[in-house]
Design a protein around this motif. Structure first.
Motif, PDB file in Angstrom:
ATOM      1  N   THR A  87       7.429  34.760  60.432  1.00  0.00           N
ATOM      2  CA  THR A  87       6.608  35.426  59.068  1.00  0.00           C
ATOM      3  C   THR A  87       6.775  36.721  59.128  1.00  0.00           C
ATOM      4  N   GLY A  88       7.443  37.509  59.893  1.00  0.00           N
ATOM      5  CA  GLY A  88       7.620  38.791  59.912  1.00  0.00           C
ATOM      6  C   GLY A  88       9.063  39.229  59.590  1.00  0.00           C
ATOM      7  N   GLU A  89       9.523  40.250  59.990  1.00  0.00           N
ATOM      8  CA  GLU A  89      10.787  40.833  59.540  1.00  0.00           C
ATOM      9  C   GLU A  89      11.882  40.346  60.566  1.00  0.00           C
ATOM     10  N   ASP A  90      11.544  39.961  61.658  1.00  0.00           N
ATOM     11  CA  ASP A  90      12.412  39.252  62.630  1.00  0.00           C
ATOM     12  C   ASP A  90      12.676  37.961  62.321  1.00  0.00           C
ATOM     13  N   LYS A  91      14.062  37.505  61.950  1.00  0.00           N
ATOM     14  CA  LYS A  91      14.264  36.243  61.702  1.00  0.00           C
ATOM     15  C   LYS A  91      15.150  35.434  62.870  1.00  0.00           C
ATOM     16  N   THR A  92      15.141  35.950  63.680  1.00  0.00           N
ATOM     17  CA  THR A  92      16.038  35.788  64.983  1.00  0.00           C
ATOM     18  C   THR A  92      15.837  34.397  65.451  1.00  0.00           C
ATOM     19  N   LEU A  93      14.440  33.841  65.589  1.00  0.00           N
ATOM     20  CA  LEU A  93      14.247  32.531  65.842  1.00  0.00           C
ATOM     21  C   LEU A  93      14.647  31.550  65.149  1.00  0.00           C
ATOM     22  N   TYR A  94      14.821  31.738  63.699  1.00  0.00           N
ATOM     23  CA  TYR A  94      15.579  30.677  62.759  1.00  0.00           C
ATOM     24  C   TYR A  94      17.147  30.972  62.699  1.00  0.00           C
ATOM     25  N   ASN A  95      17.416  32.237  62.426  1.00  0.00           N
ATOM     26  CA  ASN A  95      18.868  32.567  62.172  1.00  0.00           C
ATOM     27  C   ASN A  95      19.733  32.303  63.364  1.00  0.00           C
ATOM     28  N   GLU A  96      19.233  32.756  64.442  1.00  0.00           N
ATOM     29  CA  GLU A  96      20.158  32.897  65.553  1.00  0.00           C
ATOM     30  C   GLU A  96      20.038  31.412  66.542  1.00  0.00           C
ATOM     31  N   VAL A  97      18.604  31.231  66.927  1.00  0.00           N
ATOM     32  CA  VAL A  97      18.399  30.326  67.699  1.00  0.00           C
ATOM     33  C   VAL A  97      18.301  28.959  67.293  1.00  0.00           C
ATOM     34  N   TYR A  98      17.701  28.695  66.104  1.00  0.00           N
ATOM     35  CA  TYR A  98      17.959  27.293  65.478  1.00  0.00           C
ATOM     36  C   TYR A  98      19.312  27.069  64.806  1.00  0.00           C
ATOM     37  N   LYS A  99      19.688  28.055  64.050  1.00  0.00           N
ATOM     38  CA  LYS A  99      20.798  27.531  63.471  1.00  0.00           C
ATOM     39  C   LYS A  99      22.208  27.601  64.253  1.00  0.00           C
ATOM     40  N   LYS A 100      22.348  28.599  65.288  1.00  0.00           N
ATOM     41  CA  LYS A 100      23.630  28.713  66.050  1.00  0.00           C
ATOM     42  C   LYS A 100      23.307  28.475  67.281  1.00  0.00           C
ATOM     43  N   LEU A 101      22.449  28.229  67.987  1.00  0.00           N
ATOM     44  CA  LEU A 101      22.269  27.958  69.506  1.00  0.00           C
ATOM     45  C   LEU A 101      21.576  26.807  69.868  1.00  0.00           C
ATOM     46  N   LEU A 102      21.202  25.921  68.934  1.00  0.00           N
ATOM     47  CA  LEU A 102      20.637  24.534  69.127  1.00  0.00           C
ATOM     48  C   LEU A 102      21.805  23.718  68.822  1.00  0.00           C
ATOM     49  N   ASP A 103      21.638  22.367  69.589  1.00  0.00           N
ATOM     50  CA  ASP A 103      22.488  21.256  69.208  1.00  0.00           C
ATOM     51  C   ASP A 103      21.884  19.984  69.131  1.00  0.00           C
ATOM     52  N   ILE A 104      22.680  19.038  68.518  1.00  0.00           N
ATOM     53  CA  ILE A 104      21.905  17.671  68.626  1.00  0.00           C
ATOM     54  C   ILE A 104      21.969  17.212  69.849  1.00  0.00           C
ATOM     55  N   GLY A 105      20.722  16.551  70.241  1.00  0.00           N
ATOM     56  CA  GLY A 105      20.486  16.275  71.659  1.00  0.00           C
ATOM     57  C   GLY A 105      19.654  17.120  72.445  1.00  0.00           C
ATOM     58  N   ASP A 106      19.582  18.410  71.966  1.00  0.00           N
ATOM     59  CA  ASP A 106      18.435  19.230  72.599  1.00  0.00           C
ATOM     60  C   ASP A 106      17.128  18.882  72.421  1.00  0.00           C
ATOM     61  N   PHE A 107      16.158  19.007  73.448  1.00  0.00           N
ATOM     62  CA  PHE A 107      14.767  18.537  73.633  1.00  0.00           C
ATOM     63  C   PHE A 107      14.125  19.871  72.894  1.00  0.00           C
ATOM     64  N   ILE A 108      13.127  19.579  71.948  1.00  0.00           N
ATOM     65  CA  ILE A 108      12.578  20.886  71.399  1.00  0.00           C
ATOM     66  C   ILE A 108      10.849  20.218  71.163  1.00  0.00           C
ATOM     67  N   GLY A 109      10.052  21.237  71.204  1.00  0.00           N
ATOM     68  CA  GLY A 109       8.544  21.107  71.057  1.00  0.00           C
ATOM     69  C   GLY A 109       8.336  21.665  69.616  1.00  0.00           C
ATOM     70  N   ILE A 110       7.527  21.272  68.643  1.00  0.00           N
ATOM     71  CA  ILE A 110       7.438  21.642  67.405  1.00  0.00           C
ATOM     72  C   ILE A 110       5.847  21.457  67.308  1.00  0.00           C
ATOM     73  N   GLU A 111       5.351  22.775  66.571  1.00  0.00           N
ATOM     74  CA  GLU A 111       3.968  22.945  66.027  1.00  0.00           C
ATOM     75  C   GLU A 111       4.292  22.829  64.677  1.00  0.00           C
ATOM     76  N   GLY A 112       3.316  22.111  63.765  1.00  0.00           N
ATOM     77  CA  GLY A 112       3.581  21.935  62.443  1.00  0.00           C
ATOM     78  C   GLY A 112       2.230  21.371  61.744  1.00  0.00           C
ATOM     79  N   GLU A 113       2.469  21.177  60.526  1.00  0.00           N
ATOM     80  CA  GLU A 113       1.635  20.392  59.558  1.00  0.00           C
ATOM     81  C   GLU A 113       2.429  19.450  58.745  1.00  0.00           C
ATOM     82  N   LEU A 114       1.519  18.411  58.606  1.00  0.00           N
ATOM     83  CA  LEU A 114       2.133  17.293  57.873  1.00  0.00           C
ATOM     84  C   LEU A 114       2.162  17.362  56.412  1.00  0.00           C
ATOM     85  N   PHE A 115       3.180  16.988  55.660  1.00  0.00           N
ATOM     86  CA  PHE A 115       3.217  16.634  54.375  1.00  0.00           C
ATOM     87  C   PHE A 115       4.163  15.720  53.993  1.00  0.00           C
TER      88      PHE A 115
END
Length: 563
Positions: A87-115
């Motif tokens: 939500t702030g200026e730093d987009k590292t969590l999405y641009n770097e961690v999610y897009k580049k450093l996560l792989d299929i098979g990784d275990f992740i925890g998610i907080e979110g809302e249903l839609f």
């Protein structure tokens, strides 16, 4: 350890995550409060949820991405949006961690809302995510094309059995087999416990391999300095408990037999055995068919199952056929009152292979197995076995040449075995001694030991008792339509895995020559290789070190052969 290119890349990502201050294997609890299944079954738009699981697929489209998360209950779609997560200026969590450093098979925890998406797909809008475990080896990745065809499926049986962990992840139907196996155990326990019978445990390490005729695994107890045997059956211990005053006892027994392996036999297997006092084999037949009908319904919702090309119905009651009636029907030979020589000749006339080690009981068993067994497709009780085949079974009340025993046959295979148990200690001792004589003749299905402690227990008195054993692995095979026992065992016994040998180009070239000419003289192989002395020394050392080849000294000189 040699790593593939993808494994090297994943390890590089692991190091990048650590350099960013992200622990790829955090220790703290992750507060999961929903599963994929209960989200779908109790969906509420806008509801906040916390889930965890494996990342199994994703479609990245710039600053947004749809992905699938797989947990113990199934899969659910999740939606990653850069501006919702960062939500702030730093987009590292999405641009770097999610897009580049996560792989299929990784275990992740998610907080979110249903839609729901525009096409009605129940989805989690990701507000935050946490890496819970980085997968360093890529999963086998079956994929389904637009026509519904599966490509790159993880279907090789040997690979699946060796890597059951991967099999369970990528082949969801496999997990259902083991869910049903667990349901079967629960159903049996409920059936027995509701009737007041006690689940017990008996020794796995035994001083005498009793209760069956089989080749045992043998070990040694250092402190006592005695041989011990892995359990081949638990029967004699359960009967001791009946002597001790229990009215009914049962056990799910892990048994071990040092014999062959095939599609229906594993060296380690599970048998349920139950013993109930003041009952006989007629009562046990009623009990057995009620039990199996109950279990089939609890596991599959119906008493009917499909096994191969057959439709089987476990609904009680089941037909009851004596062994003599079955043999007469399918061979025209009446075994009643016949001598061993007459039965041997009948077997020969029926083109059944026999030998001198076979006694009367074994000959009858061979005739039944060869000519009759395969005809019983629907559950059928085969009753009243010859005395020679059943050393632990009570004599038939009307014919002392027979015993009060039944086997339940399904699709030509034994599923259950039960007796009116022998409780006469003198008769039991004579039966044991007769078995020893058969073993001395070479009968490999005769018992070679006398359990004198069990005889002592019988001398204290055992009430009339009926006992039954059911092969649990075989039963779940029927209930899940699997013809291979390996499919219903999480980790079946396998031959040692041969490690793949990675060779240099020179080693490959020399090995190709060797395969065509093995064994070959060392100098001749060196000459054909065309390698320099230095390269030759390195190559032959590599081949022998990896056990791809062996150099042997003979009277005729040094030779090289493949291994």
């Amino acid at each position: 350890m040699q790593l593939s290119e993808l494994e090297i890349i994943r390890r590089e990502k692991l190091n990048q995550l650590r350099n960013m201050g992200i622990n790829p294997y955090p220790a703290e609890l992750y507060p999961v409060d929903h599963t994929s299944k209960n989200i779908k079954e109790n969906f509420e738009e806008g509801k906040k949820v916390v889930v965890a699981g494996r990342l199994m697929s994703r479609r990245i489209q710039g600053k947004a991405s749809f992905a699938e998360l797989q947990d113990a209950e199934g899969r659910i779609q999740v939606y990653f949006n850069r501006d919702e997560i960062c939500t702030g200026e730093d987009k590292t969590l999405y641009n770097e961690v999610y897009k580049k450093l996560l792989d299929i098979g990784d275990f992740i925890g998610i907080e979110g809302e249903l839609f729901k998406t525009q096409v009605g797909e129940k989805t989690i809008m990701v507000k935050n995510f946490t890496l819970l475990s980085k997968a360093l080896k890529p999963l086998p990745q079956p994929r389904v094309d637009s026509e519904g065809k599966v490509h790159d499926a993880f279907t090789d049986p040997e690979q699946r059995y060796r890597q059951r962990y991967a099999d369970l992840v990528v082949n969801p139907h496999v997990k259902e087999i083991f869910v049903k196996r667990s349901k079967l155990y629960s159903a049996m326990r409920d059936f027995f416990n509701d009737r007041g019978y006690f689940e017990v445990e008996t020794p796995v390490l035994q001083p005498i391999p009793g209760g069956a005729a089989a080749r045992p695994f043998i070990t040694h107890h250092n402190s006592l300095d005695i041989p011990l045997y892995m359990r081949i059956a638990n029967e004699l211990y359960l009967k001791r408990l009946i002597v001790g005053g229990f009215d009914g006892v049962y056990e799910f027994s892990k048994n071990f037999r040092n014999e062959g392996m095939d599609r229906t036999h594993n060296p380690e297997f599970t048998v349920m055995e139950i013993y109930v006092s003041y009952k006989d084999y007629n009562w046990m037949m009623d009990f057995c068919e009620q039990l199996l009908e109950f279990c089939a319904i609890r596991v599959n919702g119906t008493s009917k199952v499909t096994f191969g090309k057959h439709d089987i119905d476990f609904k009680a009651p089941y037909p009851r056929v004596t062994m003599a009636e079955a043999i007469l029907k399918y061979t025209g030979f009446d075994i009643t009152g016949k001598t061993e020589d007459e039965i041997r000749q009948a077997a020969i006339n029926l083109n059944i292979e026999v030998d001198d080690t076979m006694g009367k009981g074994k000959l009858i068993d061979e005739i039944f197995g060869e000519k009759c067994e395969g005809n019983f497709i629907q559950p059928t009780f085969i009753t009243d076995y010859p005395k020679e085949m059943s050393p632990l079974c009570k004599k038939h009340r009307e014919n002392p040449e027979l015993t009060e025993r039944f086997e339940l046959m399904v699709c030509g295979t034994e599923l259950a075995n039960a007796y009116s148990e022998l409780n006469d200690p003198i008769d039991q001792r004579e039966r044991f001694e007769a078995q020893l004589k058969l073993a001395d003749r070479g009968d490999d299905e005769a018992t070679e030991f006398i359990d004198f402690d069990f005889l002592r227990a019988l001398e204290y008195g055992m009430p009339p008792t009926s006992g039954m054993g059911i092969g649990m692995d075989r039963l779940i095979m029927f209930l899940t339509n699997n013809t291979s026992i390996q499919e219903v065992l999480f980790f079946p016994q396998m031959r040692p895995e041969r490690k793949k040998v990675e060779m240099t180009e020179d080693e490959k070239a020399v090995y190709a020559i060797l395969k065509e000419n093995s064994p070959i003289e060392l100098d001749d192989l060196k000459s054909q290789s065309g390698l320099s002395n230095k390269k030759w020394d390195k190559t032959i050392k590599g081949l022998t070190a990896s056990k791809a080849a062996k150099v042997e000294k003979t009277d005729e000189g040094l030779f090289v052969k493949t291994l």
